[in-house]
Design an enzyme around this catalytic site. Sequence first.
Site, PDB file in Angstrom:
ATOM      1  N   GLU A   1      -3.775   7.407  -6.425  1.00 58.38           N
ATOM      2  CA  GLU A   1      -3.745   6.676  -7.687  1.00 58.38           C
ATOM      3  C   GLU A   1      -4.944   7.029  -8.552  1.00 58.38           C
ATOM      4  O   GLU A   1      -6.083   6.941  -8.067  1.00 58.38           O
ATOM      5  CB  GLU A   1      -3.731   5.163  -7.422  1.00 58.38           C
ATOM      6  CG  GLU A   1      -2.489   4.691  -6.689  1.00 58.38           C
ATOM      7  CD  GLU A   1      -2.487   3.204  -6.406  1.00 58.38           C
ATOM      8  OE1 GLU A   1      -1.494   2.711  -5.871  1.00 58.38           O
ATOM      9  OE2 GLU A   1      -3.507   2.530  -6.698  1.00 58.38           O
TER      10      GLU A   1
ATOM     11  N   HIS B   1      -0.048   0.177 -10.319  1.00 58.37           N
ATOM     12  CA  HIS B   1      -0.811  -0.755  -9.489  1.00 58.37           C
ATOM     13  C   HIS B   1      -1.221  -1.965 -10.331  1.00 58.37           C
ATOM     14  O   HIS B   1      -2.409  -2.339 -10.401  1.00 58.37           O
ATOM     15  CB  HIS B   1      -2.034  -0.090  -8.864  1.00 58.37           C
ATOM     16  CG  HIS B   1      -2.502  -0.772  -7.618  1.00 58.37           C
ATOM     17  ND1 HIS B   1      -3.045  -0.110  -6.558  1.00 58.37           N
ATOM     18  CD2 HIS B   1      -2.500  -2.086  -7.254  1.00 58.37           C
ATOM     19  CE1 HIS B   1      -3.363  -0.957  -5.595  1.00 58.37           C
ATOM     20  NE2 HIS B   1      -3.040  -2.177  -6.002  1.00 58.37           N
TER      21      HIS B   1
ATOM     22  N   ARG C   1       0.845  -1.186   0.000  1.00 61.97           N
ATOM     23  CA  ARG C   1       0.000   0.000   0.000  1.00 61.97           C
ATOM     24  C   ARG C   1       0.886   1.243   0.000  1.00 61.97           C
ATOM     25  O   ARG C   1       1.914   1.287   0.683  1.00 61.97           O
ATOM     26  CB  ARG C   1      -0.930   0.024   1.225  1.00 61.97           C
ATOM     27  CG  ARG C   1      -2.076  -0.977   1.165  1.00 61.97           C
ATOM     28  CD  ARG C   1      -3.092  -0.599   0.102  1.00 61.97           C
ATOM     29  NE  ARG C   1      -4.258  -1.483   0.071  1.00 61.97           N
ATOM     30  CZ  ARG C   1      -4.362  -2.576  -0.652  1.00 61.97           C
ATOM     31  NH1 ARG C   1      -3.329  -2.954  -1.406  1.00 61.97           N
ATOM     32  NH2 ARG C   1      -5.470  -3.296  -0.643  1.00 61.97           N
TER      33      ARG C   1
END
Length: 333
Positions: A266, A285, A237
Amino acid sequence: MSERIKVLVTDYAWSTLEPERDILSSIGADLIVAEDESETTFVKHAPNVDAILTNWARVSTHVIESAIKCQVIVRYGIGLDNIDVETATRLGITVVNVPTYCLEEVSDHAMALILSLARKIPRLDQEVKKRGWNRNIGPQMYRLRGQKLGLIGFGKIAQLIVPKAQGFGLQVMAYSPTLTDERVKKFNVQRVDLEKLVTTSDFISLNCPLTPKTHHLINAQRLQSMKSTAYLVNTARGDIIDNNALHEALNKGWIAGAGLDVLPEEPPSPDLNLLDLDNAIITPHAAFWSEESIYDLQVTAAEEVVRVLTSQMPLSLMNPEVLQNSNLRAKIE
């Protein structure tokens, strides 16, 4: 005629919801797909739904309190930091995740970042594409075999990293408050405290959940205590790292480089300072992604909804204390 079951999908990152539709149709359930990821939109739909499927969108206190019929919230994934689990438990709503999701993919991605940093793959690729032929750009390269990899967190993903890293000859150290003697022996890792791991590792991989205790776990002080030749990898994270401190560390040479698949925001702002650094590899990601992992995730998440709505125990109940609540909404037998 009884009202049809409704399942809200707050957000998703794949091209189709057909696997979910197929599975949920077995109990006569309809999918309601949120038009956007705003709390206002979720609150609009929440009162009418029996279940919520959520990926990254925030399922807030207000959303959960508005979901007056909801029996279960299922996370498309492992971490629960986007769900107000405490409120869900208080209101008698079960919270479920998919703990077997993308384990191979994320552990592969962590190793890919380690190898790319160690061998300077992105830098060398760009050097050649710029019509250069200089292999001495950036930090020095050292033989991988014999170097130390420190794993912060030792859950399923970290455990899969171990044999992959050992296959390249890396010595693996691990820190986790819950690391047992049995796991140390089983995986042939060295258990160390956090400070020793930070100061002696050549590579550090973050594999812990984001909690109040791990928020900015990697701060300026810990970055300064790392070896100047060390690399930091994060597939967990974004907020586990203080990214302002990381930018300073990379800019001033406190560490050699970083590989990041997750960021606090993000997608990132175009002016994120880390985007301008040659010694930072950043992927969008994407560590979780493969055709197989996405399909398995969709199927498993939908099957968990079906279990709860048909009075069965879910496979991965993350708030088991809810079963003791007098206001438990699911009729789990």
